[in-house]
Design a protein around this motif. Sequence first.
Motif, short mmCIF file in Angstrom:
data_model
loop_
_atom_site.label_atom_id
_atom_site.label_comp_id
_atom_site.label_asym_id
_atom_site.label_seq_id
_atom_site.Cartn_x
_atom_site.Cartn_y
_atom_site.Cartn_z
N ARG A 10 55.39 38.67 50.38
CA ARG A 10 56.04 37.38 50.55
C ARG A 10 55.12 36.25 50.10
N PRO A 11 55.48 35.54 49.04
CA PRO A 11 54.64 34.41 48.59
C PRO A 11 54.86 33.19 49.49
N CYS A 12 54.05 33.04 50.49
CA CYS A 12 54.20 31.95 51.46
C CYS A 12 53.82 30.58 50.90
N PHE A 13 52.94 30.55 49.90
CA PHE A 13 52.35 29.30 49.47
C PHE A 13 53.15 28.58 48.39
N GLY A 14 54.21 29.17 47.90
CA GLY A 14 54.92 28.61 46.76
C GLY A 14 54.41 29.29 45.50
N THR A 15 55.17 29.22 44.43
CA THR A 15 54.85 29.99 43.23
C THR A 15 53.52 29.59 42.60
N LYS A 16 53.33 28.30 42.32
CA LYS A 16 52.10 27.85 41.65
C LYS A 16 50.87 28.06 42.53
N ALA A 17 51.00 27.69 43.79
CA ALA A 17 49.87 27.85 44.71
C ALA A 17 49.53 29.32 44.92
N ASN A 18 50.55 30.17 44.96
CA ASN A 18 50.31 31.60 45.14
C ASN A 18 49.59 32.19 43.94
N ILE A 19 49.95 31.78 42.73
CA ILE A 19 49.28 32.25 41.52
C ILE A 19 47.82 31.81 41.53
N LYS A 20 47.58 30.55 41.86
CA LYS A 20 46.21 30.02 41.91
C LYS A 20 45.40 30.73 42.99
N PHE A 21 46.02 30.96 44.16
CA PHE A 21 45.35 31.64 45.26
C PHE A 21 44.92 33.04 44.84
N ARG A 22 45.81 33.79 44.22
CA ARG A 22 45.47 35.15 43.80
C ARG A 22 44.39 35.15 42.72
N GLU A 23 44.42 34.13 41.86
CA GLU A 23 43.38 33.99 40.83
C GLU A 23 42.01 33.76 41.48
N ILE A 24 41.98 32.88 42.46
CA ILE A 24 40.73 32.60 43.17
C ILE A 24 40.21 33.85 43.87
N MET A 25 41.10 34.56 44.56
CA MET A 25 40.69 35.75 45.28
C MET A 25 40.20 36.84 44.33
N LYS A 26 40.86 37.00 43.20
CA LYS A 26 40.46 38.02 42.23
C LYS A 26 39.11 37.67 41.60
N HIS A 27 38.92 36.40 41.24
CA HIS A 27 37.67 35.99 40.62
C HIS A 27 36.47 36.16 41.55
N SER A 28 36.68 35.90 42.82
CA SER A 28 35.56 35.87 43.76
C SER A 28 35.19 37.22 44.35
N GLN A 29 35.91 38.29 43.99
CA GLN A 29 35.62 39.59 44.59
C GLN A 29 34.20 40.06 44.33
N LYS A 30 33.73 39.95 43.09
CA LYS A 30 32.37 40.40 42.78
C LYS A 30 31.33 39.57 43.51
N ARG A 31 31.55 38.29 43.58
CA ARG A 31 30.61 37.41 44.28
C ARG A 31 30.63 37.68 45.79
N MET A 32 31.81 37.98 46.32
CA MET A 32 31.89 38.30 47.75
C MET A 32 31.08 39.56 48.05
N PHE A 33 31.12 40.52 47.15
CA PHE A 33 30.36 41.76 47.34
C PHE A 33 28.86 41.46 47.38
N ILE A 34 28.41 40.50 46.59
CA ILE A 34 26.99 40.17 46.54
C ILE A 34 26.58 39.29 47.72
N TYR A 35 27.34 38.23 47.99
CA TYR A 35 26.93 37.23 49.00
C TYR A 35 27.40 37.55 50.41
N HIS A 36 28.54 38.21 50.56
CA HIS A 36 29.09 38.53 51.88
C HIS A 36 29.61 39.96 51.88
#
Length: 128
Positions: free
Chosen positions: A79-105
């Motif tokens: 369920r895309p709760c955030f709206g279409t554009k916000a949901n796309i941007k949110f998933r982009e942010i989460m996907k991009h930050s996965q490698k950094r999350m593994f290193i920093y957290h």
Amino acid sequence: MGILSNFLNRRKAKVPLKNMVPEEKKTIRKTFGLYCHSHHHTSGNNLCPSCNALLATVMTKIQKCPYGITKPVCQVCDRPCFGTKANIKFREIMKHSQKRMFIYHPMLFLKQKLKEYNFAYAKSKQKK
């Protein structure tokens, strides 16, 4: 007989539901921080205005999630709760930050991955 009755009582005891929302919010805040620092060159706890606005939207929507406290991980939710554009941007942010999350957290990263796999497994079992 006492040991057997203790065992049977434990089996009948219901496990309380764990509220996943605070941990999800913490992970999302850290992810947004890593993304904004690398893309928009912010520092400390500060985020750029666009990331801050999206983060505020996400936090508001998470609190009002239709799944309640047993919500799945947002980045794999149907369920895309955030709206279409916000949901796309949110998933982009989460996907991009996965490698950094593994290193920093790393602990937050591993917990998040386990939740994703558990959700995918439960979903596959539900379809059968």
